[in-house]
Write a protein that holds these residues in place. Structure first.
Motif, mmCIF file in Angstrom:
data_model
loop_
_atom_site.group_PDB
_atom_site.id
_atom_site.type_symbol
_atom_site.label_atom_id
_atom_site.label_comp_id
_atom_site.label_asym_id
_atom_site.label_seq_id
_atom_site.Cartn_x
_atom_site.Cartn_y
_atom_site.Cartn_z
ATOM 1 N N ARG A 25 -4.810 9.998 4.533
ATOM 2 C CA ARG A 25 -3.815 8.984 4.889
ATOM 3 C C ARG A 25 -3.580 8.893 6.382
ATOM 4 N NH1 ARG A 25 1.869 8.934 1.971
ATOM 5 N NH2 ARG A 25 2.330 7.220 3.370
ATOM 6 N N LEU B 172 -6.983 0.298 -4.192
ATOM 7 C CA LEU B 172 -6.458 0.860 -2.956
ATOM 8 C C LEU B 172 -7.653 1.208 -2.068
ATOM 9 C CD1 LEU B 172 -3.735 1.879 -1.697
ATOM 10 C CD2 LEU B 172 -4.331 4.110 -2.599
ATOM 11 N N VAL C 249 -4.651 2.101 5.283
ATOM 12 C CA VAL C 249 -4.534 2.030 3.830
ATOM 13 C C VAL C 249 -4.109 0.620 3.457
ATOM 14 C CG1 VAL C 249 -3.455 3.037 1.800
ATOM 15 C CG2 VAL C 249 -3.823 4.436 3.821
ATOM 16 N N LEU D 68 -9.064 2.861 1.500
ATOM 17 C CA LEU D 68 -8.826 3.674 2.689
ATOM 18 C C LEU D 68 -10.003 3.448 3.631
ATOM 19 C CD1 LEU D 68 -8.000 6.361 0.271
ATOM 20 C CD2 LEU D 68 -6.541 6.299 2.267
ATOM 21 N N ALA E 117 0.832 -1.202 0.000
ATOM 22 C CA ALA E 117 0.000 0.000 0.000
ATOM 23 C C ALA E 117 0.869 1.257 0.000
ATOM 24 C CB ALA E 117 -0.919 -0.019 1.215
ATOM 25 N N GLU E 118 1.938 1.241 0.793
ATOM 26 C CA GLU E 118 2.818 2.414 0.884
ATOM 27 C C GLU E 118 3.417 2.747 -0.477
ATOM 28 O OE1 GLU E 118 3.528 4.687 3.193
ATOM 29 O OE2 GLU E 118 1.801 3.741 4.152
ATOM 30 N N VAL F 287 0.769 4.170 -2.824
ATOM 31 C CA VAL F 287 0.421 5.560 -2.512
ATOM 32 C C VAL F 287 1.551 6.486 -2.957
ATOM 33 C CG1 VAL F 287 0.034 7.168 -0.627
ATOM 34 C CG2 VAL F 287 -1.126 4.968 -0.620
ATOM 35 N N ILE G 175 -6.475 10.810 -1.187
ATOM 36 C CA ILE G 175 -5.434 9.998 -0.542
ATOM 37 C C ILE G 175 -4.596 10.871 0.378
ATOM 38 C CG2 ILE G 175 -3.371 8.614 -0.928
ATOM 39 C CD1 ILE G 175 -4.568 7.732 -3.566
ATOM 40 N N THR H 198 -6.320 11.638 -5.955
ATOM 41 C CA THR H 198 -5.030 11.952 -5.374
ATOM 42 C C THR H 198 -5.201 12.848 -4.153
ATOM 43 O OG1 THR H 198 -4.199 11.901 -7.628
ATOM 44 C CG2 THR H 198 -2.704 12.720 -5.949
#
Lengths: 282, 339
Positions: free
Chosen positions: B152, B173, B157, B175, B41-42, B45, B148, B145
Motif C-alpha cells: 500500500r 482493486l 491504489v 495496485l 479504493a480506501e 482496502v 495489499i 490480503t
C-alpha cells in the motif's frame, strides 16, 4: 434382426414392436462367438492387473500403484486401462458388424427392405452396440471388484481414497459404479462415431481401422504442446478423469465435462448414421 | 417425404453435436461486468483488512506463467501451467487443502491441534503440532490480503471496474507501483468479493506482457458451513506415519543462522541471504533444489555468480554463497549485493 421380416407379415402391422426388435438384436449380437470371446478376455484384464500388483514388491506411481492393498481401486484402474484402447476396440467391433458387416454379408439389404423405418433400424443397431459396450464394462467392473477383494484384498473391505480417507464397502462400490457409468458414456460416443463410419462403408475392417486410427491420432495430437488449444475438442483428452472418483469429496468436474463432450460426439455419430441410412439405397 | 425429413433431422443433430462440442471446447469469455455500487479504493482496502470470510469451500486455479527454470527435484506445480487446488475452511483455523495431480494427490489437513500432510503416491503421512497462524498455501484470500498490506505504501491504489469471479460479483482493486519503484511488475490486480469483501483472485502482471505472469483465483466457491469430517484426518490403513522434525519454527536446516537482510522497501525490495554453507561439498538434502547449474553467469564489482530471471523476479546466486532475489531487474540486485 432376421426375425423382423417374419414378424411383419400381417397386412395391418406396419412395424414390429420395438421390444421384440431390441431383444432380437441383442440375441443376434450375443450369438456371435467373437462377442463372447471378447467379453471373456475382458474378464482377464482385472485378474492380470491384480496378479501383477500382488507379485510386484513395490508400488509404482499412479492408479496401478494405488491398487496395492486397496482392492476396490482395481476395477477403476482396470477400466481406465481398458478405456485407452481395448474397450473402444470392442465397441468398434460391434459397430462394424452392425451395419458394414451386414452389408458385406448382403443381409443389410433385407433389413432395408423390411417394413421397419430406417430410423428405427439405426436405433436398434445403436442399442446393440451399446449393449456390447455395457456388457464389457460390466464384466470388467464385476470381475474387478471380485479380484480386488479376493486377490488384492483390502482392510475390512474399505477403499482408501487418494485424499487419505477411507470409504466403506458400499460407498466404494458406488464409486466403481460411477466410473463404470462414465466409461459407458465415453464408449457410447465411440460407438456412435463407429456406427457412422459403419453406415458409410461396406467393409467392417474400415470401421475398426478408422476408430483405432482416430484414437491413435487423438493421442498424437494431444501430445504436441503447440496444439494445446485442440485438447478440449478431443474425445480422449478427458479419459484420465476416472482418477477423480478416488478423491474425497469426489471431484465431478472432469467427468462431467468429458461426458458432455461424449454426448456431442454421440450426437454427431448418430446424426450422420441416420442421415446416411435415410439416403442409402436398399 | 419422411425419408427426406429424417435425413434433415439426422444432419441437424450432427451439426448440433459439432456446435455443442464447440461450446464445450471454447472457454466462455469474460462475462459481462456486473453493476455494483461505486466504492472508493480506501474503503475497499479497509473492508478487506477487517473481513473474515467464515466457513467456505472451493476450488482455486493457479495459472503459472512465471517462466521458472526447471529445477530438478522441485514440485511440478512450480512449472508453467495451470493446476487446481481444492480448499475448505471452517473459518476458525481448521482446514483442508488438496493438491490433485494426474498421479495422485497431496492432502494437507489441519484439525486445529495437529496438521497432517498426506501423500497418496508413497502413502506417507507427516504429522506435526499446529503452531499459531500457519499460512495455508495458495489461499488467495490470505495471499491477497498480505499483498495489499505490504504494497500500500509504495503504490497507487485504485478501483478499476468490476469482474465476475467464480460466479460472484467482485470489485477489481489495482495496485500500481509508484513511478520511483524499480520493479519488473506492472500491476497487481485483486478481485474483491462485493458482498463478503474477500479477495477472490490475485493477478500479477509484469512489464512487457499483456498476459498475467501469475494468477491465483477461485473457480468455484461456496460460503457456508462445511462438512466437519473434512477437518479431521485418520491415517488410512497401510500408511507410514512420521512426525515432522521438532523446532519447525526455527528453520532447523539453516546452519549458523544467518538472517536474510532486506534491502529497499515496497516493490523493489531485495532479499539478500546466505546459502547454506558446505552445500557444495555435502550431498544436498533430499528435496532441496540444486541451484548451481541454473541461470546465466554474471559478474561485477560485487563478485560473480549466476543470474536466474523469470517474468516477475530475478535472483543472483553468487559464487561466494550469497543469494539476492526480488521482483526487480538485474541492476537493482547487483546494487543490493554491492552494499
Amino acid at each position: 434382426m432376421t426375425a423382423v421380416a417374419e414378424t411383419a407379415v400381417g397386412p395391418e402391422r406396419t412395424a414390429a414392436p420395438l421390444g421384440r426388435l431390441l431383444a432380437a438384436e441383442v440375441r443376434w449380437v450375443f450369438r456371435r462367438p467373437r462377442t463372447l470371446i471378447t467379453l471373456g478376455l475382458f474378464a482377464l484384464i482385472p485378474v492380470l492387473v491384480a496378479v501383477g500388483v500382488v507379485v510386484a514388491d513395490r508400488n509404482g506411481p499412479g492408479l496401478i500403484g494405488a491398487v496395492a492393498g486397496n482392492g476396490l481401486v482395481l476395477p477403476i484402474a482396470a477400466l481406465t486401462l481398458a478405456l485407452a484402447l481395448l474397450l473402444p476396440l470392442a465397441t468398434a467391433m460391434a459397430a462394424a458388424d452392425a451395419l458394414a458387416g451386414e452389408a458385406a454379408h448382403g443381409t443389410l439389404r433385407g433389413l432395408l427392405l423390411a417394413p421397419v423405418s430406417r430410423v428405427r433400424l439405426v436405433g436398434v443397431k445403436a442399442f446393440g452396440v451399446l449393449v456390447v459396450a455395457a456388457a464389457a464394462v460390466l464384466v470388467i467392473a464385476v470381475v474387478g471388484v471380485l479380484a480386488g477383494m479376493v486377490v488384492v484384498g483390502s482392510a475390512d473391505g474399505q477403499m482408501v481414497t487418494l485424499s487419505g480417507t477411507t470409504l466403506g464397502f458400499g460407498e466404494g462400490v458406488a464409486r466403481v459404479g460411477l466410473v463404470a457409468v462414465w466409461v459407458l458414456g465415453q464408449l457410447a460416443a465411440v460407438g456412435a462415431v463407429a456406427l457412422a463410419v459403419s453406415s458409410l462403408t461396406e467393409h467392417p475392417l474400415v470401421v475398426l481401422a478408422s476408430v483405432l486410427g482416430g484414437l491413435i491420432a487423438f493421442g498424437v495430437l494431444s501430445a504436441i504442446p503447440a496444439l494445446d488449444w485442440l485438447q478440449p475438442w478431443l474425445l480422449t483428452s478427458g479419459w484420465t478423469a476416472a482418477t477423480d472418483a478416488l478423491r474425497d469429496p469426489v471431484a465431478l468436474d472432469a467427468m462431467g465435462s468429458s461426458t458432455v463432450r461424449a454426448l456431442c460426439y454421440a450426437a454427431i455419430g448418430l446424426g450422420i448414421t441416420v442421415w446416411r441410412m435415410q439416403r442409402r439405397d436398399a | 417425404m419422411r425419408t427426406k425429413l429424417w435425413a434433415r433431422i439426422g444432419s441437424g443433430v450432427a451439426v448440433a453435436g459439432v456446435v455443442g462440442l464447440g461450446l464445450v471446447a471454447i472457454p466462455a469469455g469474460a462475462g459481462a461486468q456486473p453493476e455494483l455500487p461505486p466504492v472508493s479504493a480506501e474503503e475497499l482496502v479497509a473492508s478487506v483488512g477487517q473481513t473474515s470470510p467464515g466457513p467456505f469451500g472451493g476450488t482455486v486455479e493457479v495459472d503459472n506463467a512465471l517462466g521458472l527454470p526447471a529445477i530438478p527435484g522441485a514440485p511440478a506445480q512450480l512449472a508453467n501451467g495451470t493446476s487446481d487446488v481444492r480448499i475448505w475452511s471452517d473459518g476458525t483455523g481448521r482446514g483442508r487443502v488438496s493438491l490433485p495431480s494426474a498421479q495422485g494427490e497431496r492432502t494437507l489437513v489441519s484439525d486445529g491441534t495437529t496438521a497432517w500432510a498426506y501423500d497418496s503416491e508413497d502413502r506417507t503421512a507427516v504429522r506435526k503440532p499446529v503452531t499459531a497462524h500457519e499460512v495455508q498455501p495458495a489461499d488467495p484470500t490470505r495471499s491477497a490480503t498480505d499483498a495489499i498490506a505490504q504494497l500500500r505504501q509504495t503504490s497507487t491504489v485504485s478501483v478499476d471496474g468490476t469482474a465476475e469471479v467464480a460466479g460472484r460479483p467482485a470489485y477489481e482493486l489495482v495496485l500500481t507501483p509508484n513511478p520511483t519503484e524499480r520493479t519488473l511488475l506492472r500491476e497487481v490486480r485483486i478481485a474483491v468479493d462485493a458482498e463478503k469483501r474477500v479477495p477472490l483472485r490475485l493477478t500479477v502482471l509484469a512489464n512487457g506482457s499483456p498476459d498475467p505472469a501469475f494468477e491465483v483465483g477461485f473457480t468455484d466457491l461456496t460460503f457456508g458451513p462445511q462438512d466437519p469430517a473434512l477437518f479431521t484426518f485418520t491415517p488410512p490403513p497401510g500408511t507410514t506415519v512420521t512426525d515432522a522434525p521438532e523446532g519447525t519454527g526455527e528453520k532447523p536446516q539453516r546452519p549458523e543462522g544467518v538472517q536474510p537482510t532486506v534491502v529497499g522497501d515496497g516493490w523493489d525490495t531485495v532479499v539478500v541471504a546466505r546459502a547454506p554453507q558446505g552445500d557444495r561439498s555435502q550431498q544436498r538434502p533430499e528435496g532441496a533444489p540444486d541451484l548451481s547449474q541454473l541461470g546465466t553467469p554474471v559478474s561485477g564489482p560485487w563478485g560473480s555468480g549466476r543470474l536466474i530471471s523469470t517474468a516477475v523476479a530475478s535472483a543472483i546466486v553468487t559464487d561466494d554463497g550469497r543469494i539476492a532475489a526480488g521482483a526487480v531487474p538485474e541492476q537493482v540486485l547487483t546494487e543490493a549485493l554491492a552494499r
